[in-house]
Design an enzyme around this catalytic site. Structure first.
Site, PDB file in Angstrom:
ATOM      1  N   LYS A  89       0.899  -1.508   0.122  1.00 50.03           N
ATOM      2  CA  LYS A  89      -0.098  -0.100  -0.080  1.00 50.03           C
ATOM      3  C   LYS A  89       1.068   1.317   0.371  1.00 50.03           C
ATOM      4  CE  LYS A  89      -4.779   0.833   0.119  1.00 50.03           C
ATOM      5  NZ  LYS A  89      -5.764   0.167  -0.226  1.00 50.03           N
ATOM      6  N   GLY A 118     -21.377   5.874   4.837  1.00 45.59           N
ATOM      7  CA  GLY A 118     -20.149   5.933   3.555  1.00 45.59           C
ATOM      8  C   GLY A 118     -21.172   5.573   2.583  1.00 45.59           C
ATOM      9  N   LEU A 119     -21.142   6.871   1.874  1.00 49.50           N
ATOM     10  CA  LEU A 119     -21.607   7.367   0.588  1.00 49.50           C
ATOM     11  C   LEU A 119     -20.759   7.376  -0.706  1.00 49.50           C
ATOM     12  CD1 LEU A 119     -25.248   7.972   1.448  1.00 49.50           C
ATOM     13  CD2 LEU A 119     -24.637   5.895   1.066  1.00 49.50           C
ATOM     14  N   VAL A 152     -17.583   3.758  -3.804  1.00 45.44           N
ATOM     15  CA  VAL A 152     -18.634   1.886  -3.609  1.00 45.44           C
ATOM     16  C   VAL A 152     -19.380   1.854  -2.539  1.00 45.44           C
ATOM     17  CG1 VAL A 152     -17.775  -0.524  -1.510  1.00 45.44           C
ATOM     18  CG2 VAL A 152     -16.392   1.227  -4.030  1.00 45.44           C
ATOM     19  N   GLY A 153     -19.875   2.139  -1.942  1.00 48.84           N
ATOM     20  CA  GLY A 153     -20.823   2.642  -0.821  1.00 48.84           C
ATOM     21  C   GLY A 153     -22.058   3.091  -1.473  1.00 48.84           C
ATOM     22  N   TYR A 154     -21.608   3.814  -2.731  1.00 46.97           N
ATOM     23  CA  TYR A 154     -23.418   4.241  -2.410  1.00 46.97           C
ATOM     24  C   TYR A 154     -23.825   2.524  -3.729  1.00 46.97           C
ATOM     25  CZ  TYR A 154     -27.008   6.970  -4.934  1.00 46.97           C
ATOM     26  OH  TYR A 154     -28.307   6.630  -5.429  1.00 46.97           O
TER      27      TYR A 154
END
Length: 343
Positions: free
Chosen positions: A82, A178-179, A182-184
């Site tokens: 990372k 969390g939107l 990915v979240g949305y």
């Protein structure tokens, strides 16, 4: 500084930790290569306005270790790494910044391959690619978010089947935190499957969109832990499953996209003791890295969707072994990964 890294609680015999800087662009980055037994390390580049350098070190060490486990359990021919850039992604980005990161990666000679992550985008990766070939997730086809969301969705289905004995998400309540990209998309899939959404986010625009498009109920960022829900889906930053929040959760399942969801390993034990089925984060959210690996390795993509959907099978195996051995799912998931990458 070296002694500081070795003594950091999240240091896990990382093979290499590199501090990269470039005065002209203002680059301050840390690259962590955790393990390359299965292949070159791969993992995204996060840009975040870290309060301290120590915080950035802590994050990159945790995230890179997580990538080793994620890549191994996903059956990919890559190791874990990372990188993080210290800076505000809304105000500090320049093409030169990411070009300088590309030069730093080039000096590593392919030991680490980067891609987008929190605070970075395929456009940023295109600037990295101007200086090195060790970058994935490029162009319109480069966004891994939909595949991460797909993996989370099929993972949630597997968790519901195992914990609640249901083949459908119809009528279940999901508290989603969390939107982002990915979240949305995860929320959209849940809604289409008949789930009711209760959501929180710091982005008012994302909340408005979720209310209008998905019929989501909106609650405050702290109130999300107290709602009556069947599933808690953490899709923001990590460590939201901690001693304070866990005792407040009403959900029977934790199935979200965030990395490092457990604040400490003990939280896996606590989840089991509280009767909550935890879908280990590095198993359920591996869809994105599967997509990126297929792209970078030039693997035919006709098998990619099926590979992502096998996350459900892996989770089912983890859940069943955890029950049989009376162990936390987090411990079993570690065992599955370690059996694949340890030498």
């Amino acid at each position: 500084m070296t002694a500081f890294v070795f003594n950091e609680i999240n240091f896990d015999n990382h093979e290499q930790v590199v501090f990269a800087s470039e005065a002209k662009s203002g680059l301050k980055a840390i690259i962590a290569v955790h393990n390359t037994n299965l292949g070159p390390a791969m993992g995204g580049c996060r840009m975040w306005n870290y309060a301290t350098e120590a915080e950035a070190v802590r994050d990159v060490l945790r995230l890179s270790r997580g990538m080793t486990y994620k890549n191994a359990v996903a059956g990919l021919p890559i190791g874990g790494g990372k990188s993080v850039i210290i800076g505000n992604p809304k105000t500090d980005k320049t093409p030169a910044l990411f070009e300088a990161l590309g030069e730093a990666l080039e000096r590593l000679g392919g030991r680490y391959i980067t891609a987008e992550d929190v605070g970075t985008s395929p456009a940023d990766m295109a600037n990295v690619a101007g200086k090195t070939k060790y970058v994935a997730g490029l162009g319109d086809r480069g966004d891994p978010s939909p595949f991460t969301a797909l993996g989370c969705f099929v993972g949630a289905q597997a968790a519901v089947k195992h914990k609640l004995g249901r083949d459908s998400l119809e009528g279940l309540v999901v508290a989603l935190q969390g939107l982002g990209h990915v979240g949305y998309d995860y929320a959209r899939r849940l809604k289409e499957a008949g789930a009711k959404l209760i959501v929180s986010d710091i982005d008012e625009g994302a909340l408005k969109r979720a209310k209008e498009e998905l019929g989501a109920e909106i609650v405050g960022t702290d109130a999300i832990y107290d709602v009556q829900a069947d599933i808690y889906a953490p899709c923001a930053l990590g460590a939201t499953v901690n001693p304070d929040t866990l005792k407040r959760l009403k959900a029977k399942i934790i199935a979200g996209a965030a990395n490092n969801q457990l604040s400490t390993p003990d939280m896996g034990i606590a989840c089991r003791e509280q009767g909550i089925l935890y879908a280990p984060d590095f198993v359920i959210n591996a869809g994105g890295i599967i997509k990126v690996c297929y792209e970078y390795m030039n693997t035919p993509e006709d098998g990619m969707d099926a590979h992502v959907r096998r996350i459900a099978d892996t989770l089912t195996e983890v859940f069943q072994r955890a029950d049989a051995d009376n162990l936390p799912t987090s411990v079993v998931a570690d065992q599955v990964a370690e059996a694949r990458f340890r030498k």
